[in-house]
Design an enzyme around this catalytic site. Structure first.
Site, PDB file in Angstrom:
ATOM      1  N   HIS A 101       3.145  -0.663   3.648  1.00 41.84           N
ATOM      2  CA  HIS A 101       2.706  -1.754   2.759  1.00 41.84           C
ATOM      3  C   HIS A 101       3.901  -2.408   2.089  1.00 41.84           C
ATOM      4  O   HIS A 101       4.888  -1.726   1.759  1.00 41.84           O
ATOM      5  CB  HIS A 101       1.677  -1.268   1.723  1.00 41.84           C
ATOM      6  N   ASP A 103       3.532  -4.522  -0.647  1.00 43.40           N
ATOM      7  CA  ASP A 103       3.316  -4.743  -2.079  1.00 43.40           C
ATOM      8  C   ASP A 103       3.927  -3.592  -2.874  1.00 43.40           C
ATOM      9  O   ASP A 103       3.967  -2.454  -2.416  1.00 43.40           O
ATOM     10  CB  ASP A 103       1.825  -4.900  -2.403  1.00 43.40           C
ATOM     11  N   ASP A 134       8.651   3.364  -2.543  1.00 44.88           N
ATOM     12  CA  ASP A 134       7.215   3.143  -2.309  1.00 44.88           C
ATOM     13  C   ASP A 134       6.969   1.677  -2.002  1.00 44.88           C
ATOM     14  O   ASP A 134       6.642   0.906  -2.872  1.00 44.88           O
ATOM     15  CB  ASP A 134       6.434   3.609  -3.547  1.00 44.88           C
ATOM     16  N   GLU A 168      -1.972  -2.567  -0.632  1.00 45.12           N
ATOM     17  CA  GLU A 168      -2.205  -1.111  -0.601  1.00 45.12           C
ATOM     18  C   GLU A 168      -2.373  -0.570  -2.004  1.00 45.12           C
ATOM     19  O   GLU A 168      -3.255   0.242  -2.271  1.00 45.12           O
ATOM     20  CB  GLU A 168      -1.049  -0.403   0.111  1.00 45.12           C
ATOM     21  N   GLU A 169      -1.518  -1.024  -2.898  1.00 35.97           N
ATOM     22  CA  GLU A 169      -1.533  -0.466  -4.258  1.00 35.97           C
ATOM     23  C   GLU A 169      -2.810  -0.810  -5.006  1.00 35.97           C
ATOM     24  O   GLU A 169      -3.080  -0.270  -6.069  1.00 35.97           O
ATOM     25  CB  GLU A 169      -0.305  -0.950  -5.052  1.00 35.97           C
ATOM     26  N   GLU A 192       4.755   6.659   3.935  1.00 36.42           N
ATOM     27  CA  GLU A 192       4.802   6.719   2.468  1.00 36.42           C
ATOM     28  C   GLU A 192       5.769   7.836   2.083  1.00 36.42           C
ATOM     29  O   GLU A 192       6.077   8.715   2.908  1.00 36.42           O
ATOM     30  CB  GLU A 192       3.397   7.048   1.920  1.00 36.42           C
ATOM     31  N   HIS A 392       6.597   4.383  -8.776  1.00 41.85           N
ATOM     32  CA  HIS A 392       5.866   3.877  -9.954  1.00 41.85           C
ATOM     33  C   HIS A 392       6.633   4.122 -11.266  1.00 41.85           C
ATOM     34  O   HIS A 392       6.111   3.876 -12.337  1.00 41.85           O
ATOM     35  CB  HIS A 392       4.458   4.491 -10.074  1.00 41.85           C
TER      36      HIS A 392
END
Lengths: 422, 422
Positions: A101, A103, A134, A168-169, A192, A392
């Site tokens: 992903h 995003d 990520d 995805e997030e 991931e 994150h």
């Protein structure tokens, strides 16, 4: 003469600077939700350079938003496309989806970062910036693997379908759109940040909101009211019991080292707006983990029954039932048989590069693997460079060495899975 | 020939329409915080008509804001004065302060009101509007009592000091300013809505904020974090125990009928901003009741010790102590000896009008009586028309009949307390 395996490994070793530069460019494009186009342009440029068959489209049509697995509050998908690049096989081999992903989650408070959030700067072999681990690092591994095979002049029998998806997030609408567009394969790898572990199983999750009613009163005569916070505490206590019950049932050895395989997280509580008033409403929001072998509906039912249980034990709640909503994000769990050939192929490749067996575990979080497997019917393993601890967070980073190793492992796995032609 | 008592009683009976009109004008001036001038103008006009010696001043000077009992976050007191009107006595009698606050709490959501918030309309003997019961009705009783005495040609020996103050709802800075300006008397009556009960004692109160730290983590691996909400629940549990302990000590018969004489109200809790994150901070806000016979400092110390207690029982909190702040509003408790002559005088007057003994209790909320008594050294009783149930609510109202009765009772009390001259 070098074996195909040696060729791709050497190619990857020699293309480290180019791989690093690619990741840097990707990180420097701040592809937060709604702003994915810049980073997708970097991906598309790279795919074109590799001569992949491109499919670039804006999601949101083809029944996406009415699909039961659709989960997004995004109104506008225009201008920020999904991108798929296919390295077409010569035929007769098994196909593979490589899904990453594009995003990234919001930066948080930029003051918490030592350098610019999207700097992409390198220090001691680590590349820093939101999205580095990520999962633009993993995506870089995928593109390095494809480039190594392609530029080593190796042809595969099976198709390799590289996917760079949005959303995805926020619940996986991007990957769902690839499934609805018809992309299928015999297996999929999602790189991931697993810290190079293999995750055939992934915890699913859903967000819930519980609104607990009270009765307002002046704080000086609080006995005339019913404090919604106290009633919410009863609900929270019950959720903790439910969490224990649900986790006691998890006997899968993959979860052995995980203290709480499917947690119920209380992420928010907001109640009241005046210190000397009795609050008449408390709103709890949280995330419920879903086991790989259960459905979201089964988990929802248990939450519902737990709340009915609290209501039966408390006269006020019996008359004033809390409201339970499932809202926002939702991720399907993943549940691949650890004896699946994909695991064997990846494990063998891992051993060749790392000279030890990989750790095979269940992931404590969900990925787009749930949608690929449960909706798309594709066997999925999640495996990639980077560690979740930095995802994150401020000062997110990834070790470059891990990206290169993951690229080698994935390249070897592709040679084995899709088979070399002639 | 009529006795002075009969004269004032008859005068009040005959001035009901004028009294009602005065209250209506007061309610129709929306004297929320910072907007008190319009209602004060009505008060001042009435006082001038009665020939009272006027003292009108903007508070905020004379050491007000540095006084230990000062409690206000208001920056600007300009344009919204305090007003004091003195009916000077002939000398030799006891003086009396009659204190009412002119500020009203916010309207809340106007949609919750059946008519305009400040309509002052009358239905079935009730006058509606924000401030009608809290406490423009009581202030109307005071002015009707003074007018009755004055216009009946009765002269009192002691001074009657009528005070219309701002800022009661926000911590009493208006009344504190009257004390600092030198106003003292042998007694004071504050006609807050006691439903015609006598409150020689009043619960004090203070606002607190407790910030409880946790440790952030992803909800899927919540065991890596420490949930601030769970830790806040430990603190709340402890505050409930503290509340029980504190209330078990209250043996004053005035509190006999009150389930929790000095409550600790948890008015707010806010924690977390993402359902699938472990919240690293929970902020609790509340109101702590203070017993008439204790100091605010004693109550604060007990709260502090309770929090130290939780910390000693929990390893995380021991290392990460919650923060305790006292902020916002704070009201001193009131504690008049129920055998004080003021109670006798008011009780006798009450019996004469109502033909029964008044109920004498402790109030579950604080008033400016705390400042008048604890800072000004003036014996205070809180007694007035109206019921607290409608105060601070939508469709606030007061029964007009109660206002007239309270006016008669207060007028008779003034005749007795200040004594009739010649």
């Amino acid at each position: 003469m070098q074996s195909p395996e040696q060729k791709v490994r050497n190619y990857i070793k020699e293309s480290r600077i180019r791989g690093t530069r690619l990741l840097q460019k990707l990180v420097q494009e701040p592809s937060t939700r709604g702003n994915e186009s810049g980073a997708q342009a970097v991906i598309i440029e790279k795919c074109r350079e590799l001569g992949l068959e491109m499919d670039i489209w804006e999601i949101g049509n083809s029944g996406l938003t009415v699909h039961p697995a659709f989960c997004s509050d995004r109104k506008d998908f225009n201008g920020n496309p999904n991108a798929v690049g296919i390295m077409r096989g010569t035929g007769g081999g098994k196909s593979m989806i490589l899904n990453g992903h594009i995003d990234v989650v919001p930066a948080g408070d930029p003051k918490d970062w030592d350098k610019d959030v999207f700097s992409g700067h390198i220090e001691c072999g680590k590349l820093f910036g939101r999205g580095s681990t990520d999962m633009k690092g993993g995506t870089t591994s995928l593109l390095m693997a494809i480039e190594a095979i392609k530029n080593s002049g190796i042809k595969l029998k099976g198709d390799v379908i590289f996917q760079s998806v949005i959303e995805e997030e926020s619940g996986g609408a991007g990957t769902l759109a690839t499934v609805l567009r018809g992309y299928k394969a015999d297996a999929a790898i999602i790189p991931e940040p697993t810290n190079m572990k293999l995750f055939p199983k992934q915890q699913g999750s859903m967000w819930f909101r519980i609104s607990v009613k009270g009765k307002g009163a002046h704080g000086g005569t609080r006995y005339e009211g019913v404090n919604a916070i106290e009633k919410a505490m009863l609900v929270i206590d019950r959720l903790r019991s439910l969490e224990s019950q649900r986790n006691e049932r998890i006997t899968d050895p993959f979860f052995e080292s995980i203290p709480i395989p499917i947690p119920i997280n209380i992420g928010k509580i907001h109640a009241g707006d005046w210190p000397s008033s009795v609050p008449d409403l408390a709103v709890i929001e949280g995330r419920m983990g879903v086991a790989p072998n259960e459905t979201q509906e089964e988990a929802k039912r248990e939450m519902y029954e737990a709340i009915v249980g609290v209501c039966n034990d408390d006269p006020w709640l019996k008359e004033n039932n809390p409201e339970l909503e499932w809202f926002g994000a939702s991720w399907l769990p993943g549940d691949l048989d650890p004896e699946h050939e994909l695991i064997h192929v990846l494990s063998e490749s891992f051993k060749e590069i790392k000279e030890q067996s990989p750790l095979i575990e269940a992931s404590p979080w969900a990925t787009d693997g749930g949608i690929l497997s449960k909706v798309g019917g594709v066997p999925v393993v999640v495996f990639g460079p980077g560690v979740t601890e930095t995802a994150h967070q401020a000062n997110e980073y990834i070790k470059l060495e891990d990206i290169f190793e993951a690229a080698e492992i994935i390249a070897l796995a592709l040679l084995r899975w899709c088979e070399i032609s002639e």
